[in-house]
Design a protein around this motif. Structure first.
Motif, PDB file in Angstrom:
ATOM      1  N   PRO A   1      40.111 -45.027  61.106  1.00 39.65           N
ATOM      2  CA  PRO A   1      39.444 -43.737  60.786  1.00 39.65           C
ATOM      3  C   PRO A   1      39.308 -43.079  62.418  1.00 39.65           C
ATOM      4  CG  PRO A   1      37.994 -44.964  60.501  1.00 39.65           C
ATOM      5  CD  PRO A   1      39.387 -45.858  60.676  1.00 39.65           C
ATOM      6  N   PHE A   2      39.505 -42.325  63.384  1.00 41.03           N
ATOM      7  CA  PHE A   2      39.076 -41.140  64.448  1.00 41.03           C
ATOM      8  C   PHE A   2      38.147 -41.654  64.516  1.00 41.03           C
ATOM      9  CE2 PHE A   2      42.197 -37.342  62.093  1.00 41.03           C
ATOM     10  CZ  PHE A   2      42.824 -38.113  63.232  1.00 41.03           C
ATOM     11  N   THR A   3      37.358 -41.213  64.143  1.00 41.81           N
ATOM     12  CA  THR A   3      35.801 -42.177  64.967  1.00 41.81           C
ATOM     13  C   THR A   3      35.565 -43.571  65.769  1.00 41.81           C
ATOM     14  OG1 THR A   3      35.215 -42.765  62.909  1.00 41.81           O
ATOM     15  CG2 THR A   3      34.701 -40.645  63.721  1.00 41.81           C
ATOM     16  N   ALA A   4      37.104 -44.073  64.841  1.00 40.66           N
ATOM     17  CA  ALA A   4      36.733 -45.995  65.715  1.00 40.66           C
ATOM     18  C   ALA A   4      37.700 -46.498  66.574  1.00 40.66           C
ATOM     19  CB  ALA A   4      36.876 -46.474  64.677  1.00 40.66           C
TER      20      ALA A   4
ATOM     21  N   ILE B   1      43.117 -32.764  64.990  1.00 44.14           N
ATOM     22  CA  ILE B   1      42.933 -33.747  66.559  1.00 44.14           C
ATOM     23  C   ILE B   1      44.232 -32.869  66.704  1.00 44.14           C
ATOM     24  CG2 ILE B   1      43.752 -35.526  64.929  1.00 44.14           C
ATOM     25  CD1 ILE B   1      41.333 -35.447  68.304  1.00 44.14           C
TER      26      ILE B   1
ATOM     27  N   THR C   1      32.695 -48.307  58.843  1.00 45.48           N
ATOM     28  CA  THR C   1      32.214 -46.942  59.659  1.00 45.48           C
ATOM     29  C   THR C   1      32.601 -47.944  60.626  1.00 45.48           C
ATOM     30  OG1 THR C   1      31.246 -49.595  60.103  1.00 45.48           O
ATOM     31  CG2 THR C   1      30.114 -47.378  58.156  1.00 45.48           C
ATOM     32  N   VAL C   2      31.965 -47.777  62.933  1.00 45.06           N
ATOM     33  CA  VAL C   2      32.750 -48.505  63.784  1.00 45.06           C
ATOM     34  C   VAL C   2      32.512 -49.749  63.991  1.00 45.06           C
ATOM     35  CG1 VAL C   2      32.325 -48.676  67.030  1.00 45.06           C
ATOM     36  CG2 VAL C   2      32.339 -45.890  65.304  1.00 45.06           C
TER      37      VAL C   2
ATOM     38  N   VAL D   1      42.523 -41.305  74.559  1.00 43.78           N
ATOM     39  CA  VAL D   1      41.547 -42.229  73.449  1.00 43.78           C
ATOM     40  C   VAL D   1      42.536 -43.743  73.300  1.00 43.78           C
ATOM     41  CG1 VAL D   1      41.823 -41.857  70.443  1.00 43.78           C
ATOM     42  CG2 VAL D   1      39.398 -42.358  71.912  1.00 43.78           C
TER      43      VAL D   1
ATOM     44  N   LEU E   1      40.701 -44.288  54.797  1.00 41.89           N
ATOM     45  CA  LEU E   1      39.426 -43.722  55.695  1.00 41.89           C
ATOM     46  C   LEU E   1      37.775 -44.678  55.145  1.00 41.89           C
ATOM     47  CD1 LEU E   1      37.388 -41.170  56.346  1.00 41.89           C
ATOM     48  CD2 LEU E   1      37.284 -39.776  54.776  1.00 41.89           C
TER      49      LEU E   1
END
Ligand code: PGA
Length: 251
Positions: A43-46, A77, A15-16, A85, A12
């Motif tokens: 992380p999933f967001t990236a 997810i 950031t992107v 993705v 975790l």
């Protein structure tokens, strides 16, 4: 011969923008490396932005976890959405999932099957706690995790699965297993795979070591007969460290 895998588990962190910077550095600085498979699990967001950046790179993008179903499961997810993705792999059964989120072997087995069915490769993690090691239960624990986690899989499925042996007491602690301790566990795991599947499946399966892998211990670990790569946490967040690990010295 088994092609080595060096995988970075970013957990975790990032950031992107930070993830893009790190992935671009890795892409640039590892582009000449063609005899090691590099995997990164941000992380999933990236994931989506990294997939776009890595389209022209052999670096494999992996999820850190997945849920074995789709639909009304708030906050989870699925393997299919990871695929969608741009992921080609997923880490399953990491000890942090087992310890902090109480994931049990049968649930992990469902995830492994769902991920393989969706066309993902799987990095399947196992490992004993310090108490279990001190009580001489290491092999028993590993055997249970493997028997249950890989239940129902056949040799064909195993061609898309990599095992990661990560002793819980070595993760994030700076205390790596010695080369001998790691090799002993890996040898045991390969023997068990031979029993559960067949000898050629066991010989072809990559078994990664994880737990405080750093630039100064990777070479010794990779020198061991049954260690086929590393799953790297903390050191995968530092570009120089991860590159040195990916460029481990061969004998
Ligand atoms: P570590 O983590 O390298 O920070 O010990 C390894 C892992 O959890 O996969």
């Amino acid at each position: 011969m088994r092609t080595p895998i060096i995988a970075g588990n970013w957990k975790l962190n990032k950031t992107v923008d930070e993830a893009l910077a790190l992935a671009n550095d890795l892409k640039g600085q590892l582009s000449d490396l063609n005899d090691v498979e590099i995997v990164i699990a941000p992380p999933f967001t990236a994931l989506a932005p990294l997939a776009a950046t890595l389209t022209d790179s052999p670096i494999v993008l992996a999820g850190q976890n997945c849920y074995p179903a789709e639909g009304a499961y708030t906050g989870e997810i699925s393997p299919a959405l990871l695929r969608d993705v741009g992921c080609r792999a997923v880490i399953i059964g990491h000890s942090e999932r087992r310890q902090l989120f109480a994931e049990q072997d049968d649930f992990i087995n469902q995830k492994v099957k769902a991920a393989l069915a969706a066309g993902l490769k799987v990095i399947f993690c196992i490992g004993e706690t310090l108490t279990e090691r001190n009580e001489n239960l290491t092999f028993e624990v590993l055997e249970k995790q493997i028997r249950m986690g890989l239940s129902g899989l056949d040799s064909a499925a195993m061609t898309r699965l990599t095992v990661a042996y990560e002793p819980v007491w070595a993760i994030g602690t700076g205390q790596t297993a010695s080369n001998e301790q790691a090799q002993e566990a890996h040898h045991f795991i390969r023997g068990l795979l031979s029993q559960l599947f067949d000898r050629s499946t066991a010989e072809a399966t990559r078994i990664l070591y994880g737990g405080s892998v750093k630039p100064d211990n990777i070479d010794g670990l990779m020198h061991q007969a049954d260690i086929d790569g590393a799953l790297v946490g903390g050191a995968s967040l530092k570009v120089g460290d991860f590159i040195r690990i990916a460029r481990f010295k061969r004998s």
